[in-house]
Every structure is written in structure tokens, then in C-alpha cells.
Write a protein that holds these residues in place. Sequence first.
Motif, PDB file in Angstrom:
ATOM      1  N   GLY A 278     -15.776  13.194  -3.887  1.00 46.84           N
ATOM      2  CA  GLY A 278     -15.316  13.281  -2.507  1.00 46.84           C
ATOM      3  C   GLY A 278     -14.971  11.976  -1.833  1.00 46.84           C
ATOM      4  N   ILE A 279     -14.749  10.902  -2.593  1.00 43.68           N
ATOM      5  CA  ILE A 279     -14.271   9.664  -1.968  1.00 43.68           C
ATOM      6  C   ILE A 279     -12.858   9.907  -1.444  1.00 43.68           C
ATOM      7  N   THR A 280     -12.674   9.713  -0.156  1.00 41.13           N
ATOM      8  CA  THR A 280     -11.377   9.961   0.485  1.00 41.13           C
ATOM      9  C   THR A 280     -10.497   8.724   0.372  1.00 41.13           C
ATOM     10  N   TYR A 281      -9.361   8.889  -0.256  1.00 38.68           N
ATOM     11  CA  TYR A 281      -8.457   7.761  -0.522  1.00 38.68           C
ATOM     12  C   TYR A 281      -7.805   7.271   0.766  1.00 38.68           C
ATOM     13  N   ARG A 282      -7.732   5.932   0.908  1.00 35.80           N
ATOM     14  CA  ARG A 282      -7.067   5.326   2.065  1.00 35.80           C
ATOM     15  C   ARG A 282      -6.242   4.136   1.594  1.00 35.80           C
ATOM     16  N   ASN A 283      -5.044   3.999   2.139  1.00 37.35           N
ATOM     17  CA  ASN A 283      -4.164   2.893   1.746  1.00 37.35           C
ATOM     18  C   ASN A 283      -3.036   2.727   2.759  1.00 37.35           C
ATOM     19  N   ARG A 284      -2.708   1.474   3.061  1.00 39.30           N
ATOM     20  CA  ARG A 284      -1.543   1.166   3.888  1.00 39.30           C
ATOM     21  C   ARG A 284      -0.542   0.259   3.181  1.00 39.30           C
ATOM     22  N   PHE A 285      -0.841  -0.147   1.955  1.00 37.40           N
ATOM     23  CA  PHE A 285       0.046  -1.075   1.263  1.00 37.40           C
ATOM     24  C   PHE A 285       1.284  -0.337   0.754  1.00 37.40           C
ATOM     25  N   PRO A 286       2.472  -0.880   1.009  1.00 32.82           N
ATOM     26  CA  PRO A 286       3.699  -0.208   0.551  1.00 32.82           C
ATOM     27  C   PRO A 286       3.910  -0.354  -0.947  1.00 32.82           C
ATOM     28  N   LEU A 287       4.534   0.659  -1.526  1.00 29.53           N
ATOM     29  CA  LEU A 287       4.793   0.665  -2.967  1.00 29.53           C
ATOM     30  C   LEU A 287       5.632  -0.541  -3.380  1.00 29.53           C
ATOM     31  N   ALA A 288       6.565  -0.959  -2.561  1.00 30.46           N
ATOM     32  CA  ALA A 288       7.436  -2.086  -2.927  1.00 30.46           C
ATOM     33  C   ALA A 288       6.623  -3.342  -3.210  1.00 30.46           C
ATOM     34  N   LEU A 289       5.581  -3.578  -2.434  1.00 31.09           N
ATOM     35  CA  LEU A 289       4.716  -4.738  -2.654  1.00 31.09           C
ATOM     36  C   LEU A 289       3.956  -4.592  -3.969  1.00 31.09           C
ATOM     37  N   VAL A 290       3.385  -3.428  -4.176  1.00 33.57           N
ATOM     38  CA  VAL A 290       2.606  -3.170  -5.385  1.00 33.57           C
ATOM     39  C   VAL A 290       3.465  -3.375  -6.629  1.00 33.57           C
ATOM     40  N   GLN A 291       4.689  -2.900  -6.574  1.00 33.41           N
ATOM     41  CA  GLN A 291       5.568  -2.993  -7.739  1.00 33.41           C
ATOM     42  C   GLN A 291       5.934  -4.428  -8.079  1.00 33.41           C
TER      43      GLN A 291
END
Length: 249
Positions: free
Chosen positions: A202-215
Motif C-alpha cells: 500500500g505504498i502510495t506512489y508520488r512523483n512530480r519529475f517529468p519524463l523528459a528529465l528522467v530520459q
Amino acid sequence: MIWVLLLASGVRALGPTDQAKVQRLVQAYPAFLKGVEDDQLVWRDGTRMPLTRAKAASYTALLNQPGLLDQLDATYPSCAPVRPPSRNEDPGRVRFEPLFKKMYGASPSQVMSSLVSVNWFGQALKVTSVNGAAQSLERVAQELARQPALLAFVRPSAGTFLWRKVAGTPRLSVHAFGAAIDLNVSRSHYWQWAGYREGQAGITYRNRFPLALVQVFERHGWIWGGRWYHYDTMHFEYRPELTGAAGCR
């Protein structure tokens, strides 16, 4: 006949799937690794490491004392769309510590001897030069500089080298080897900040980082903690055996 001889001698030859995983590791770190013989990873200096899996009683136990094959079992979704991971889906979080210590250093002084300074948007960050990690991060910075919309996420960096353990565990962080970077904390989410226990449902996923940065990072051989069930969205670490330009294609 070959299999009979191997069994008689106690040597276990790897199957083709495990062979492919080990070869990818060898290709990622050619300065150190020579190849695989039977059930052992062979280093260029003659060192041999057994290719085994741990018989762990829990997920945390696996993280604390994995076998080398446990580390290689990860399938990292290079450059794929961001999605909430399944329970305990943490590609790259299982790490066979002796491998990293032998490459990067087994003590603070050994690691520090290979650190160089990387200009991270005006910050001087200490990153290991081993395996080309510092050069790779410099290329990441150059690519990010051409995308101004991403800069609010990447600066200021929360740090690179620090000889420390992962909070609440006996495991060394990849920061201890100078092969990780944390980005802007104010834009980040981390599972422990929300009060979760390792391995719980039940860990609720949270993220604000855009995919373009990750890639950008992933194309240069860095994996992202935002692809983990135990999410750490500020965190990137240099793991070219799991991602890179080829993997992103």
C-alpha cells in the motif's frame, strides 16, 4: 558429458538467461570485468565472485544480503513512460555490495581518491571518475542546459558523494561510492517521508519529475529512484548495466 563433469566437480554452469545478464554487466564495466566462467564472475585482476542467489526470508533480507545474481535479475524500464510500480518492484535497488566496493573503493579514502569535480549549474559536485561516471554526468548537465523548463527540478542538487548507509539499514548508499546524485529536494518525494515501512503493502506512489528529465539521465546510464515502489524521485545513480542509449532505443 560436460554437464556430468560439472556436477561431479560441484561447478554449476549458468543457464543462457543468466549468462546474458552477466554479459551485460561485463560489457558495462569493461575496465574491471573480464567475463564469466561456469558460475563465477571473473575480474581482470583474476578475482572471482560467485554468481549465486540468496535464500532470503523477506524482501528486506534480500536487500540486505543479496547474491550477485539477485542484483542482475532487475529489469529496468529504460525511458519508458512513468507509472506506479508494483509492490517491491525496485529495479536496481538490490545491490551486491562487494561488486561496488571492489570497483569504486571499500573505504571513504579509497573512494575519495577517484573523485573529480563536476560543474552542476554552478555547483561543484564531487563524483567518481571510475567507469566514466563523472564524464557521463557532465554530458547529462550539457543536455539539460538545452532544456530550460527542466532546470527547476535539477538545481540545486542535494548532493553526490557522502560515505553513508541507506537510512535505517546496514546497506551502503551508492552515494558512498560517488556514483549517485540527488536533485532538488523541494520538487521531490521519498517513501520514508510519508512514514511507510520497507516492504509493506500500500505504498502510495508520488512523483512530480517529468519524463523528459528522467530520459536524459537514463540515456546516459543513470537509473532513477522514481521507478521504484520505494520511490526516491530526487535520486539518480550510475548503473550502465541497466540503462543507457541502447536500452532507451
